[in-house]
Design a protein around this motif. Sequence first.
Motif, PDB file in Angstrom:
ATOM      1  N   HIS A 286     -18.283 -11.110  -4.253  1.00 50.19           N
ATOM      2  CA  HIS A 286     -18.720 -12.219  -5.114  1.00 50.19           C
ATOM      3  C   HIS A 286     -17.583 -12.667  -6.036  1.00 50.19           C
ATOM      4  O   HIS A 286     -17.391 -13.869  -6.268  1.00 50.19           O
ATOM      5  N   TYR A 287     -16.871 -11.698  -6.562  1.00 51.65           N
ATOM      6  CA  TYR A 287     -15.776 -11.980  -7.507  1.00 51.65           C
ATOM      7  C   TYR A 287     -14.685 -12.803  -6.818  1.00 51.65           C
ATOM      8  O   TYR A 287     -14.192 -13.799  -7.362  1.00 51.65           O
ATOM      9  N   ILE A 288     -14.297 -12.400  -5.616  1.00 52.44           N
ATOM     10  CA  ILE A 288     -13.289 -13.141  -4.854  1.00 52.44           C
ATOM     11  C   ILE A 288     -13.791 -14.538  -4.534  1.00 52.44           C
ATOM     12  O   ILE A 288     -13.069 -15.536  -4.683  1.00 52.44           O
ATOM     13  N   ALA A 289     -15.052 -14.626  -4.099  1.00 54.54           N
ATOM     14  CA  ALA A 289     -15.624 -15.933  -3.761  1.00 54.54           C
ATOM     15  C   ALA A 289     -15.622 -16.858  -4.965  1.00 54.54           C
ATOM     16  O   ALA A 289     -15.355 -18.066  -4.842  1.00 54.54           O
ATOM     17  N   GLY A 290     -15.902 -16.303  -6.134  1.00 51.33           N
ATOM     18  CA  GLY A 290     -15.885 -17.116  -7.356  1.00 51.33           C
ATOM     19  C   GLY A 290     -14.488 -17.624  -7.676  1.00 51.33           C
ATOM     20  O   GLY A 290     -14.314 -18.806  -8.022  1.00 51.33           O
ATOM     21  N   GLN A 291     -13.497 -16.764  -7.558  1.00 50.74           N
ATOM     22  CA  GLN A 291     -12.126 -17.209  -7.840  1.00 50.74           C
ATOM     23  C   GLN A 291     -11.680 -18.292  -6.864  1.00 50.74           C
ATOM     24  O   GLN A 291     -11.061 -19.285  -7.264  1.00 50.74           O
ATOM     25  N   LEU A 292     -11.980 -18.117  -5.594  1.00 51.01           N
ATOM     26  CA  LEU A 292     -11.567 -19.110  -4.603  1.00 51.01           C
ATOM     27  C   LEU A 292     -12.298 -20.434  -4.817  1.00 51.01           C
ATOM     28  O   LEU A 292     -11.711 -21.508  -4.669  1.00 51.01           O
ATOM     29  N   HIS A 293     -13.575 -20.352  -5.158  1.00 53.56           N
ATOM     30  CA  HIS A 293     -14.367 -21.559  -5.394  1.00 53.56           C
ATOM     31  C   HIS A 293     -13.833 -22.357  -6.585  1.00 53.56           C
ATOM     32  O   HIS A 293     -13.747 -23.597  -6.540  1.00 53.56           O
ATOM     33  N   CYS A 294     -13.446 -21.662  -7.635  1.00 50.84           N
ATOM     34  CA  CYS A 294     -13.029 -22.323  -8.879  1.00 50.84           C
ATOM     35  C   CYS A 294     -11.554 -22.717  -8.884  1.00 50.84           C
ATOM     36  O   CYS A 294     -11.156 -23.610  -9.649  1.00 50.84           O
ATOM     37  N   LEU A 295     -10.752 -22.060  -8.053  1.00 53.45           N
ATOM     38  CA  LEU A 295      -9.295 -22.200  -8.123  1.00 53.45           C
ATOM     39  C   LEU A 295      -8.788 -23.644  -8.179  1.00 53.45           C
ATOM     40  O   LEU A 295      -7.996 -23.993  -9.073  1.00 53.45           O
ATOM     41  N   LEU A 368     -16.435 -13.886 -12.568  1.00 58.29           N
ATOM     42  CA  LEU A 368     -17.799 -13.700 -13.076  1.00 58.29           C
ATOM     43  C   LEU A 368     -18.734 -14.789 -12.566  1.00 58.29           C
ATOM     44  O   LEU A 368     -19.917 -14.539 -12.292  1.00 58.29           O
ATOM     45  N   TYR A 369     -18.197 -16.001 -12.447  1.00 58.70           N
ATOM     46  CA  TYR A 369     -18.995 -17.106 -11.914  1.00 58.70           C
ATOM     47  C   TYR A 369     -19.491 -16.754 -10.507  1.00 58.70           C
ATOM     48  O   TYR A 369     -20.649 -17.014 -10.155  1.00 58.70           O
ATOM     49  N   GLY A 370     -18.632 -16.155  -9.717  1.00 53.25           N
ATOM     50  CA  GLY A 370     -19.028 -15.754  -8.373  1.00 53.25           C
ATOM     51  C   GLY A 370     -20.091 -14.674  -8.386  1.00 53.25           C
ATOM     52  O   GLY A 370     -21.026 -14.693  -7.568  1.00 53.25           O
ATOM     53  N   ILE A 371     -19.969 -13.722  -9.321  1.00 52.60           N
ATOM     54  CA  ILE A 371     -20.963 -12.649  -9.425  1.00 52.60           C
ATOM     55  C   ILE A 371     -22.298 -13.199  -9.905  1.00 52.60           C
ATOM     56  O   ILE A 371     -23.353 -12.911  -9.322  1.00 52.60           O
ATOM     57  N   GLU A 372     -22.261 -14.016 -10.956  1.00 51.74           N
ATOM     58  CA  GLU A 372     -23.496 -14.555 -11.538  1.00 51.74           C
ATOM     59  C   GLU A 372     -24.262 -15.425 -10.544  1.00 51.74           C
ATOM     60  O   GLU A 372     -25.500 -15.442 -10.531  1.00 51.74           O
ATOM     61  N   ASN A 373     -23.507 -16.147  -9.704  1.00 60.17           N
ATOM     62  CA  ASN A 373     -24.146 -17.047  -8.747  1.00 60.17           C
ATOM     63  C   ASN A 373     -24.228 -16.457  -7.340  1.00 60.17           C
ATOM     64  O   ASN A 373     -24.630 -17.155  -6.398  1.00 60.17           O
ATOM     65  N   LYS A 374     -23.856 -15.174  -7.218  1.00 58.28           N
ATOM     66  CA  LYS A 374     -23.914 -14.455  -5.943  1.00 58.28           C
ATOM     67  C   LYS A 374     -23.283 -15.274  -4.807  1.00 58.28           C
ATOM     68  O   LYS A 374     -23.864 -15.430  -3.724  1.00 58.28           O
ATOM     69  N   LEU A 375     -22.097 -15.800  -5.081  1.00 59.26           N
ATOM     70  CA  LEU A 375     -21.407 -16.602  -4.076  1.00 59.26           C
ATOM     71  C   LEU A 375     -21.000 -15.738  -2.891  1.00 59.26           C
ATOM     72  O   LEU A 375     -20.577 -14.600  -3.052  1.00 59.26           O
TER      73      LEU A 375
END
Length: 451
Positions: A286-295, A368-375
């Motif tokens: 989730h953490y990686i997915a959040g970083q990639l999504h927001c990057l 954290l965005y990825g974790i909170e939104n279970k990306l």
Amino acid sequence: MDTLEIIKTIEKYTGSHIKFGVIDIDGVLRGKMISKKKFLKSVDKDIGFCNVIFGWDVNDQVYDDSKVTGWHTGFPDSSAAIDLSTYRTIPWNDNIPLFLADFHQSDDLSVVCPRSLLKRIGDRCRNAGYIPKFASEYEWFNFRETPQSLKQKGMVDPEPLTPGMFGYSLLRSSQYHDFMSGIAGQLESFGVPVEGIHTETGDGVYEACIEYSDLIEAADRSMLFKSGVKEIAFQHDIVASFMAKWSDDLPGCGGHVHQSLWNSDESDNLFFSSGPGNDLPPILEHYIAGQLHCLPDILPMYAPTVNSYKRFVSGSWASTSVSWGRSNRTTALRVIPGGEESARLETRVPGADANPYLSMAASLASGLYGIENKLTLDIFETQGNEYQNPKSQSLPANLKDAASRMKLSELAKELFGDAFVEHFVYTREWEWEQFSKRVTDWELKRYFEII
């Protein structure tokens, strides 16, 4: 030391003054010396610091239209709070005490103060039940120059400390043993423990890894590492540069961020996988997915200058795309499996020119965005050379494009607040405007006679 011990230490200090500093939006340490008496009076209350440091650029040129402060406010003093936990002494400056300060919630500058922003992101992480542990690694170039000699040269053609591409060279490091050991030893005494240091690929370039720690301490160490290296270099008649890319012909300088999340009592590294196979822990996925999504929306926080984008070149050891891989140095994010203590994620996008408080805030907030939104991690892991991946999503190509995207991003505002995004983007647009109206050496060489 606790607060009382620090106060008693300063009371016993035989010198007359101490130093304290704050970090501006560009990641420059701005500070001054104050008397010991004034410092002790400021322990239980705030101390004034001119808020012009958020009203001008890296070269002290006042912004035209900043809402935070400007000629329209008269540049008053703002209330800074000295953080006693940052206490250290400077070995190469007669062990004069040094403290860091920031602008807290009671002051208008708190919404744009990088250290205050990182504190807020850290609190968000802890409230979610995670303890963030971070560290930085830096590459930088060293030159046989002084500030005066560089000015006389017009900042052109500096002489590198050593010639040739010679990474991991014990020979080159031994030729400047006093400088290298000074960095390692004096920074250790300065409260900035260096885990490893070596020459890198390029003329006169070094790389150093800072020991990991708590989030705010990690950012403080990063800031003081850069400042300390420059000061130590000066004492050896060397100029150290953390510019992202100073030469077309040489690799750029990274300021990579290493990070892991731990449980609330810090007994378990949540990025460590003890299971069989290559499965990632769900929280890391989730953490990686959040970083990639927001990057793409927050890239200026990793790459804040015009020069930053010159580093994003294929085959240059710098990331050029929204990508991830295990132990892969061609991707934006590198998963480092490691052991229970060392398993972590490396964000390779930031250059050495990035403000460490902002690059760490961007890394943690987007994770954290990825974790909170279970990306879900819907970008395939890179196997092999990411530079040759035809399906990869490229990063914005320059500061103008990156700042424009962040300006319109509701995601960026959700992560960092409207006020911060508005001010930060304005400063990046200003940086691009200053560059755009300057005539470069490249233009003169290309057009002056021939066109």
